[in-house]
Design an enzyme around this catalytic site. Structure first.
Site, mmCIF file in Angstrom:
data_model
loop_
_atom_site.group_PDB
_atom_site.id
_atom_site.type_symbol
_atom_site.label_atom_id
_atom_site.label_comp_id
_atom_site.label_asym_id
_atom_site.label_seq_id
_atom_site.Cartn_x
_atom_site.Cartn_y
_atom_site.Cartn_z
ATOM 1 N N VAL A 379 0.774 -1.115 -0.120
ATOM 2 C CA VAL A 379 -0.048 -0.112 -0.056
ATOM 3 C C VAL A 379 0.850 1.237 0.146
ATOM 4 O O VAL A 379 0.594 2.212 -0.772
ATOM 5 C CB VAL A 379 -1.046 0.125 1.205
ATOM 6 C CG1 VAL A 379 -1.594 1.598 1.413
ATOM 7 C CG2 VAL A 379 -1.892 -1.097 1.012
ATOM 8 N N ASP A 380 1.930 1.248 0.646
ATOM 9 C CA ASP A 380 2.676 2.280 0.815
ATOM 10 C C ASP A 380 3.478 2.848 -0.480
ATOM 11 O O ASP A 380 3.479 3.993 -0.997
ATOM 12 C CB ASP A 380 3.801 2.120 1.960
ATOM 13 C CG ASP A 380 4.116 3.514 2.689
ATOM 14 O OD1 ASP A 380 3.586 4.437 2.639
ATOM 15 O OD2 ASP A 380 5.229 3.447 3.609
ATOM 16 N N ASP A 381 3.976 1.870 -0.833
ATOM 17 C CA ASP A 381 4.590 2.066 -2.689
ATOM 18 C C ASP A 381 3.744 2.553 -3.443
ATOM 19 O O ASP A 381 3.876 3.415 -4.253
ATOM 20 C CB ASP A 381 5.345 0.691 -2.839
ATOM 21 C CG ASP A 381 6.771 0.767 -2.342
ATOM 22 O OD1 ASP A 381 7.573 1.391 -2.862
ATOM 23 O OD2 ASP A 381 6.820 0.092 -1.405
ATOM 24 N N HIS A 452 -0.180 8.399 4.071
ATOM 25 C CA HIS A 452 0.440 8.382 2.314
ATOM 26 C C HIS A 452 -0.835 8.142 1.633
ATOM 27 O O HIS A 452 -0.942 8.587 0.478
ATOM 28 C CB HIS A 452 1.438 7.396 2.246
ATOM 29 C CG HIS A 452 2.874 7.860 2.927
ATOM 30 N ND1 HIS A 452 3.657 7.002 3.373
ATOM 31 C CD2 HIS A 452 3.417 8.955 3.317
ATOM 32 C CE1 HIS A 452 4.729 7.529 3.710
ATOM 33 N NE2 HIS A 452 4.332 8.881 3.936
#
Length: 636
Positions: A379-381, A452
């Site tokens: 999810v972060d990337d 993010h």
């Protein structure tokens, strides 16, 4: 009053000029680091357990060479501190298990226990409780070589492969990095192999019993479960055991990545190779060959030394570099950004992964961390890639962005927050197992990842959507009493707070909102007199270190990004910008020996070598953009 106003204006103008000079040098340095294919990748520096375990792996498999051993030993020795110990991060406290593993690797390399550096290390180990007090994973390595009894280690049987996803302690209750480690270890611990070494380790022992868990509550219950499992290990059901081992080996093979790794990270990689060897896979088997060859791409050879990265971060680094360059004012059609955007689009993941166990109806999409860990988009990337790609305005990017947005939003946990790799991976029973005494083993929502996602969705016009509203509520509930946010993947409260403030601004939370004012006050209170910010990795264990530590370029940039998003333009911002300008190297980057990246809070830390550059570029670029906007608004 006019004189005072003129003085302030002149000071800010001077600060802006210095910031512009620093930004140009940093931007040019960053552009020079791009690979011809379009990506950026900085080294991910960790600790010497990577190198020690690599030598032990090669010894166990019978493929260790004299050259590899000598190169790795030189690196391990170079990282030993004067008192004879090894730490897990720069200037951190000595770590017992790391020192034990480094010592064993050097014994393997031929260093005699009588050598001064070995005597010093052994003395520390004994004083810290000996190998008896080392973590379970270290004692597993010792057991592989006959230096610890398998019977004295906690048990996780391969039969857990048959537990359905709804059942407690099934493999999907662990975080993706943990399950990929646990499954091969069930094979290893079932076989209980011993590869004798030509030496003993009596000098590392105290003779005292191994550390024991509490005899109350859940700890007592799981200790009893472990005793029952030990009894089962003595006489497992033969047919069931064979089926379980076969199922576990098939699970491991199915998750090997295109580059030969498992998840693109060291722990499951080495244990999977050992497990498959014990399962009958020869060294020349394609799976084994690919696994061993893939390690070379994670190996850095320099000045006669050899060291391994625990993982690599090209997708993450490329997205951050693109955002930084756009923040610095680089035109979105610049060739460097065009190459980077095209490369990221090729890295989109369209296939299935373990995340589907919790979200079976969700269509795939998004991006992963590395070149080839396609089984584990995160999810972060995905959020950072969306934030970068959307600013290029490429029509051909829209389908990938739409798929990424849909997948990312669909990975919300039930409480509204977002974790890195899985949804609702929050069952804390895993933490109670005696086996799990090192590292994070579950993947619950965190403030930095949730922030993010909010920022990316809001940038795409979804600030008022239910998923963003629930995520914002989650963030507000997660704010610490002092005003900061915990940072799961970066150190620590500076990282979390620097991530959340831009997200709240993007979601429409006013700069004057109490939550924002408390966060600003926290950042200002933890600014060093020199103007920078720093937070030591010890803050994960010791609250006294929260917001304290040597100033670093990356952490100063995180604080500035947060303050600027909150509408701050005062002395704290000016002092932070001045610190970045003053501490910049002549080549345009910054020195940053201190670790600011987090693998497992409190246990495993990372020095992302590109952080010291990309985040200052973003901070300086955003500062100058706001300065220019303010200047144009003030012009009659």
């Amino acid at each position: 009053m006019t004189g005072v106003t003129t003085g302030v204006t002149t000071g800010v103008a001077t600060s802006a000029a210095r910031a512009a000079t620093a930004l140009k040098a940093a931007r040019d340095h960053l552009l020079g680091l791009q690979a011809p294919e379009g990506w950026w990748k900085g080294e991910l520096q960790t600790n010497v357990t990577m190198d020690a375990e690599d030598l032990l792996l090669r010894e166990f498999l019978g493929v260790r060479t004299a050259e590899e051993t000598a190169e790795a030993a030189r690196w391990i020795r170079s990282q030993q501190r004067p008192e004879g110990t090894w730490a897990n991060f720069h200037e951190g406290p000595a770590d017992l298990s790391t020192t034990v593993e480094a010592y064993v690797a050097l014994r393997l390399a031929g260093d005699p226990p009588s050598a001064p550096h070995m005597r010093a290390a052994a003395a520390y180990v004994r004083g810290a409780g000996g190998v008896e007090s080392a973590r379970v994973f270290t004692r597993i390595w010792l057991a592989l070589f006959g230096q610890w009894r398998w019977e004295d280690l906690p048990v996780i049987p391969p039969e857990i492969m048959f537990l359905p996803p709804w059942c407690p302690l099934n493999v999907y209750d662990w975080a993706c990095w943990a399950r990929q480690t646990i499954v091969p270890l069930t094979i290893v611990t079932a076989h209980r192999p011993v590869h004798p070494l030509p030496f003993g380790l009596a000098e590392l022992r105290t003779g005292r019993p191994a550390r024991r868990v509490s005899r109350t509550g859940w700890d007592a219950a799981f200790a009893a479960l472990d005793r029952a499992l030990h009894r089962y290990e003595r006489r497992p059901v033969a047919g069931l055991r064979r089926a379980a081992l076969r199922r576990a080996a098939e699970w491991v093979v199915a998750r090997q990545e295109a580059d030969g790794s498992w998840g693109g990270i060291q722990p499951p990689w080495v244990y999977s190779l050992i497990a498959l060897r014990l399962s009958g896979y020869g060294i020349d088997h394609p799976v084994m060959r690919a696994g061993l060859a893939g390690l070379d791409r994670f190996t850095i050879r320099e000045n006669g030394t050899r060291r391994l990265e625990a993982c690599q971060s090209p997708v993450w680094d490329t997205a951050l570099a693109m955002t930084a360059l756009l923040d610095a004012g680089l035109p979105r059609d610049h060739p460097a950004l065009a190459r980077a955007g095209a490369w990221l689009l090729r890295e989109e993941i369209r296939g299935p992964g373990d995340w589907m166990v919790r979200r079976p109806g969700l269509a795939p999409g998004g991006w992963a961390f590395e070149f080839d860990n396609d089984g584990y988009p995160d999810v972060d990337d995905t959020a950072e890639v969306i934030l970068a790609l959307r600013r290029l305005g490429r029509p051909d990017a829209r389908p990938a962005l739409e798929r990424g947005l849909r997948w990312m939003a669909g990975m919300a946990s039930r409480d509204g927050g977002f974790a890195a790799f899985d949804a609702d991976n929050t069952r804390e029973l895993c933490l109670r197992l005696p086996f799990c005494d090192f590292g994070a083993v579950i993947d619950p929502p965190s403030a930095d990842v949730t922030a993010h996602v909010v920022e990316a969705l809001a940038a795409e016009g979804m600030a008022r959507s239910p998923v963003v509203r629930r995520a914002v509520v989650w963030l507000l509930r997660a704010q610490e009493p002092g005003g900061s946010w915990f940072g799961r993947w970066g150190a620590n409260h500076v990282y979390g707070t620097g991530a959340v403030l831009p997200a709240l601004a993007a979601a429409g939370v006013r700069p004057g909102a109490p939550c924002v004012r408390r966060a600003v006050a926290w950042l200002e209170a933890h600014q060093h007199p020199c103007g920078g910010w720093g937070e030591d990795m010890r803050s994960y264990r010791d609250p006294a270190w929260i917001g304290r530590g040597e100033p670093t370029a990356s952490q100063t940039a995180w604080a500035l990004i947060g303050l600027l998003a909150a509408g701050e333009r005062g002395p704290s911002v000016e002092r932070g910008v001045a610190w970045l300008a003053d501490s910049q190297r002549p080549d345009g980057t910054w020195d940053e020996p201190h670790y600011t990246g987090t693998g497992f809070p409190g246990d495993f830390f990372i020095n992302y070598h590109l952080y010291r550059l990309v985040f200052p570029v973003s901070a300086l670029g955003r500062y100058l953009s706001l300065h220019e906007t303010a200047g144009s608004e003030a012009t009659p």
